[in-house]
Design an enzyme around this catalytic site. Structure first.
Site, PDB file in Angstrom:
ATOM      1  CG  HIS A  13      -0.283   0.059   2.546  1.00 58.16           C
ATOM      2  ND1 HIS A  13      -0.004  -1.073   3.281  1.00 58.16           N
ATOM      3  CD2 HIS A  13       0.168   1.098   3.297  1.00 58.16           C
ATOM      4  CE1 HIS A  13       0.579  -0.730   4.425  1.00 58.16           C
ATOM      5  NE2 HIS A  13       0.700   0.583   4.459  1.00 58.16           N
ATOM      6  CG  HIS A  23       3.973   4.716   5.071  1.00 56.01           C
ATOM      7  ND1 HIS A  23       3.035   5.324   5.884  1.00 56.01           N
ATOM      8  CD2 HIS A  23       3.482   3.480   4.833  1.00 56.01           C
ATOM      9  CE1 HIS A  23       2.041   4.482   6.132  1.00 56.01           C
ATOM     10  NE2 HIS A  23       2.280   3.341   5.486  1.00 56.01           N
ATOM     11  CD  GLU A  50       3.563  -0.153   6.992  1.00 58.01           C
ATOM     12  OE1 GLU A  50       3.020   0.770   6.361  1.00 58.01           O
ATOM     13  OE2 GLU A  50       2.921  -0.939   7.723  1.00 58.01           O
TER      14      GLU A  50
HETATM   15 CO    CO Z   1       1.214   1.633   6.162  1.00 56.73          CO
END
Ligand code: CO
Length: 142
Positions: free
Chosen positions: A11, A84, A133
């Site tokens: 994502h 992120h 991440e």
């Molecule tokens: Co995230």
């Protein structure tokens, strides 16, 4: 050197001042139809929901309070902004060891993320200013 590598893009995280308004934008402007119900993650100080797309997700993140780590980001970017990107990895503990071996700065210890699997963050200075991440692939995916 280990053959550790990142897997699929899971994502893109977007910090927003209002998750409700952001969902409306994805519905009204972009026609997104599959948006999850927002939920609080008090330990992380954020409210989160996902805009599900055929190949990925947008993670919308709203600070729960001024003490939230996202609150500063919103102060600097009042309209919100890209926060992120998240890549999947097979094993978060292997990822931590390898990231550090390769000279990266891992922020914090592995913790449970919004998908219920272990995550870490890698400092933006290691990736052209992008906060990364890393997340263990949820069971039953891919
Ligand atoms: Co995230």
């Amino acid at each position: 050197m280990s053959d550790f590598r990142i897997g699929p893009l899971n994502h893109v995280g977007v910090a927003v001042p209002s998750i409700e308004q952001a969902c409306q934008t994805y519905r009204d402007l972009y026609g997104a139809t599959d948006i999850t119900t927002p939920f609080d993650m008090p330990d992380q100080g954020v409210k989160v929901c996902f805009v599900n797309l055929p190949n990925s997700q947008i993670e919308l993140i709203e600070p729960l309070s001024d003490a939230s780590p996202i609150a500063n980001f919103i102060k600097k970017n009042p309209a919100g902004g890209q926060h992120h990107v998240c890549f999947e990895v097979a094993d978060i503990h292997e990822a931590v060891v390898e990231m550090e071996k390769r000279g990266a700065t891992v922020l914090g210890k592995p913790r449970i993320g919004a998908h219920g699997t272990l995550i870490i963050f890698v400092h933006p200075k290691n990736s052209n200013g992008v906060l990364v991440e890393l997340m263990e692939t949820p069971k039953g995916h891919h």
